[in-house]
Design a protein around this motif. Structure first.
Motif, PDB file in Angstrom:
ATOM      1  N   ILE A 192       0.839  -1.205   0.000  1.00  0.00           N
ATOM      2  CA  ILE A 192       0.000   0.000   0.000  1.00  0.00           C
ATOM      3  C   ILE A 192       0.871   1.251   0.000  1.00  0.00           C
ATOM      4  CG2 ILE A 192      -1.663   1.347   1.344  1.00  0.00           C
ATOM      5  CD1 ILE A 192      -2.918  -1.271   2.274  1.00  0.00           C
ATOM      6  N   ALA A 193       1.914   1.241   0.827  1.00  0.00           N
ATOM      7  CA  ALA A 193       2.799   2.408   0.925  1.00  0.00           C
ATOM      8  C   ALA A 193       3.526   2.664  -0.383  1.00  0.00           C
ATOM      9  CB  ALA A 193       3.804   2.206   2.053  1.00  0.00           C
ATOM     10  N   LEU A 194       3.976   1.604  -1.058  1.00  0.00           N
ATOM     11  CA  LEU A 194       4.675   1.767  -2.331  1.00  0.00           C
ATOM     12  C   LEU A 194       3.770   2.456  -3.351  1.00  0.00           C
ATOM     13  CD1 LEU A 194       6.987   1.340  -4.280  1.00  0.00           C
ATOM     14  CD2 LEU A 194       6.211  -1.022  -4.624  1.00  0.00           C
ATOM     15  N   GLY A 195       2.521   2.044  -3.405  1.00  0.00           N
ATOM     16  CA  GLY A 195       1.597   2.644  -4.368  1.00  0.00           C
ATOM     17  C   GLY A 195       1.117   4.025  -3.984  1.00  0.00           C
ATOM     18  N   SER A 196       1.164   4.356  -2.676  1.00  0.00           N
ATOM     19  CA  SER A 196       0.572   5.608  -2.207  1.00  0.00           C
ATOM     20  C   SER A 196       1.572   6.669  -1.775  1.00  0.00           C
ATOM     21  CB  SER A 196      -0.361   5.323  -1.011  1.00  0.00           C
ATOM     22  OG  SER A 196      -1.336   4.372  -1.323  1.00  0.00           O
ATOM     23  N   PHE A 197       2.718   6.240  -1.183  1.00  0.00           N
ATOM     24  CA  PHE A 197       3.631   7.192  -0.550  1.00  0.00           C
ATOM     25  C   PHE A 197       4.869   7.513  -1.387  1.00  0.00           C
ATOM     26  CE2 PHE A 197       2.603   5.524   4.038  1.00  0.00           C
ATOM     27  CZ  PHE A 197       1.259   5.721   3.805  1.00  0.00           C
ATOM     28  N   THR A 198       4.999   6.942  -2.584  1.00  0.00           N
ATOM     29  CA  THR A 198       6.281   7.073  -3.282  1.00  0.00           C
ATOM     30  C   THR A 198       6.141   7.726  -4.656  1.00  0.00           C
ATOM     31  OG1 THR A 198       6.130   4.806  -4.160  1.00  0.00           O
ATOM     32  CG2 THR A 198       7.207   5.074  -2.037  1.00  0.00           C
ATOM     33  N   PHE A 199       6.114   6.933  -5.724  1.00  0.00           N
ATOM     34  CA  PHE A 199       6.234   7.485  -7.076  1.00  0.00           C
ATOM     35  C   PHE A 199       5.071   8.401  -7.459  1.00  0.00           C
ATOM     36  CE2 PHE A 199       4.328   3.295  -7.325  1.00  0.00           C
ATOM     37  CZ  PHE A 199       3.290   3.418  -8.240  1.00  0.00           C
ATOM     38  N   SER A 205       6.809   8.451  11.832  1.00  0.00           N
ATOM     39  CA  SER A 205       5.930   9.101  10.869  1.00  0.00           C
ATOM     40  C   SER A 205       4.464   8.798  11.147  1.00  0.00           C
ATOM     41  CB  SER A 205       6.285   8.635   9.445  1.00  0.00           C
ATOM     42  OG  SER A 205       5.267   8.967   8.534  1.00  0.00           O
ATOM     43  N   GLY A 206       3.644   9.832  11.135  1.00  0.00           N
ATOM     44  CA  GLY A 206       2.214   9.638  11.362  1.00  0.00           C
ATOM     45  C   GLY A 206       1.577   8.763  10.302  1.00  0.00           C
ATOM     46  N   ALA A 207       2.031   8.893   9.055  1.00  0.00           N
ATOM     47  CA  ALA A 207       1.480   8.076   7.973  1.00  0.00           C
ATOM     48  C   ALA A 207       1.788   6.595   8.193  1.00  0.00           C
ATOM     49  CB  ALA A 207       2.045   8.534   6.630  1.00  0.00           C
ATOM     50  N   LEU A 209      13.259  10.126   3.812  1.00  0.00           N
ATOM     51  CA  LEU A 209      13.230   9.808   5.243  1.00  0.00           C
ATOM     52  C   LEU A 209      11.917  10.169   5.925  1.00  0.00           C
ATOM     53  CD1 LEU A 209      16.836  10.908   6.306  1.00  0.00           C
ATOM     54  CD2 LEU A 209      16.023   8.606   5.762  1.00  0.00           C
ATOM     55  N   ASP A 210      10.917  10.591   5.151  1.00  0.00           N
ATOM     56  CA  ASP A 210       9.634  10.977   5.758  1.00  0.00           C
ATOM     57  C   ASP A 210       8.905   9.806   6.399  1.00  0.00           C
ATOM     58  OD1 ASP A 210       9.253   9.921   3.137  1.00  0.00           O
ATOM     59  OD2 ASP A 210       7.205  10.686   3.136  1.00  0.00           O
ATOM     60  N   THR A 211       9.296   8.575   6.067  1.00  0.00           N
ATOM     61  CA  THR A 211       8.604   7.405   6.633  1.00  0.00           C
ATOM     62  C   THR A 211       9.463   6.675   7.667  1.00  0.00           C
ATOM     63  OG1 THR A 211       9.297   6.190   4.641  1.00  0.00           O
ATOM     64  CG2 THR A 211       7.020   6.977   4.719  1.00  0.00           C
TER      65      THR A 211
END
Length: 471
Positions: A147-154, A425-427, A419-421
């Motif tokens: 989920i994080a790869l699809g939402s928090f990155t590219f 990190s709240g997310a 480094l935001d994650t």
């Protein structure tokens, strides 16, 4: 010396208490005041809050409130209309359970690139991901990373045109737009997507070889946090086609591009400049494009689903309320950064960062953005603090070095997504709670796809940008 030490102490305390779950809304002003007090300037602590802190906070709201508000509203409309679920179900049906990891990444990527909030996506997709991973017998602890790869990155930092707030923040500082350095963004985004997917696939294969399946989990509380069950129940009551569901997402990107490259360049804004002499037209056009695109997409989505809304008023109100905490959290971090920047000790830190690589400000910028994002546990927070305190310096250095501001924009955004994650990190904390998992179970893989690989992508983009310029 004491002032510099005060800054370091309060930054560490901010990171520590944020990890412990305390709200940034109260942490930021307290840490700002503490930094002033520790610097020995007792009389300035109150005006530092009322003038400097609140001045910076209100300035950030003035620039970016419409984007936070419209983005949250659009995400809520997509979720409550059933459009998000329709897109997810179609992708899953086409790929099948055997490609569960890829399906989850693509669904999250499509939704977030179209403007849906990453938190809305996480709530909506987790139930689908859980069933997919269980059917494919893939360990559940890989779900947060997918989920994080699809939402928090590219889709958040790299792909050109993404309406994510991170991609909007540099616009007024560099006079750019959300399509800045498009090809480099595509290259960086491809690295994040492909390498992240391959990493998760390798972890799944290793688990399969070791005889590790989905695992035994208590999933009586779907979503792991209050309200998740209600969210998924609401989503399941709506039905719409994939084609119809995609229209608003496509509209956000296409209308944004139309305004940026064709409509606005053909318009004469001299009258506006006369009417508003302090208006920075070049720095505002990129923001206006996003605002108009999101407004039109929201209206179209509402009209398309007329007669099918369970409670449109409630959806609009929830979308509005959804924007409040994120924007005030980020604005509070900007206020903290403004107070820090006003201290004498910050000059030492600023000069150290700016002189880190004087011949290539791209490297210095990337270090500053990702470090502050790591400290605050927020890409938007770190990006805002860094640009509000160092943005003018970096623009000046870029012009002197012959570097296109578009390249500075793209590197800044991508670096802030490094480094935001970190664990505080709240997310990250929210995502793990939604999935009902712990840091111990899932964080290693999550960090690999949201920190290590994105930072590799930043290095590649900086290298290509240094060699060939912005493209």
């Amino acid at each position: 010396m004491f002032s510099t030490l005060a800054i370091i102490i309060t930054l560490l305390l901010l990171m520590f208490f944020a990890y412990r779950g305390y709200s940034v809304l109260i942490l930021a002003p307290i840490m700002a005041a503490l930094a002033v007090l520790l610097s020995g300037d007792f009389l300035s602590s109150i005006p530092a809050y009322t003038d400097v802190f609140m001045g910076a906070l209100s300035g950030f709201l003035l620039k970016f409130f419409p984007i936070f508000l419209l983005g949250a509203l659009f995400g809520r409309l997509m979720a409550d209309s059933g459009a998000a679920t329709a897109i997810a179900n179609t992708v899953v049906e086409k790929l099948g359970a055997s490609k569960a990891i890829l399906a989850v990444i693509l669904v999250c990527g499509i939704l977030t690139y179209g403007g849906v909030s990453l938190f809305v996506v996480a709530f909506a997709i987790y139930p689908i991901a859980k069933d997919l991973f269980k059917a494919a017998d893939i360990p559940k602890h890989l779900i947060p990373a997918a989920i994080a790869l699809g939402s928090f990155t590219f889709t958040m930092t790299a792909l050109p045109g993404t309406p994510a707030i991170q991609n909007a923040i540099p616009i007024p500082y560099y006079n750019t737009n959300v399509f800045a350095a498009p090809i480099l963004g595509l290259i960086g985004g491809t690295i994040m997507f492909v390498c992240g997917w391959l990493w998760l696939q390798s972890r799944a294969r290793k688990a399969n070889a070791a005889g590790e399946g989905y695992g035994q989990h208590d999933e009586s509380d779907v979503g792991g946090v209050g309200g998740a069950t209600a969210e998924t129940d609401l989503l399941s009551t709506h039905h719409t086609s994939f084609t119809v569901a995609m229209i608003p997402l496509i509209m956000v990107i296409s209308l944004n591009a139309l305004l940026t490259y064709f409509i606005f360049p053909s318009m004469d804004f001299s009258g506006l400049q006369t009417q508003f002499p302090d208006l920075n037209i070049a720095g505002s056009l990129g923001l206006w494009s996003i605002i108009i695109s999101l407004v039109v997409a929201c209206i179209v989505l509402i009209v398309m689903r007329l007669g099918h809304w369970t409670n449109l008023q409630k959806t609009i109100n929830r979308g509005t309320y959804d924007s409040m905490l994120p924007i005030f959290n980020t604005a509070s971090e900007v206020g903290y950064g403004a107070v820090i920047a006003s201290l004498a000790g910050f000059l030492i830190i600023r000069d150290g960062i700016l002189n880190l690589t004087p011949d290539n400000p791209l490297i210095s910028e990337a270090v500053a953005m990702t470090t502050l994002a790591g400290i605050t546990g927020s890409s938007s927070g770190g990006l805002s603090i860094a640009l509000s305190t160092l943005g003018e310096d970096y623009l000046r250095m870029a012009v002197a070095a012959g570097i296109d501001p578009e390249l500075m924009h793209r590197v800044a955004v991508m670096a802030a997504g490094g480094l935001d994650t970190l664990p505080h990190s709240g997310a990250v904390i929210t995502l793990l709670a939604i999935c009902g998992l712990t840091h111990k179970q899932s964080y290693l893989n999550l960090a690999m796809v949201t920190i290590i690989i994105p930072l590799i992508a930043v290095v590649v983009v900086i290298t290509l940008g240094t060699m060939f310029g912005s493209f």
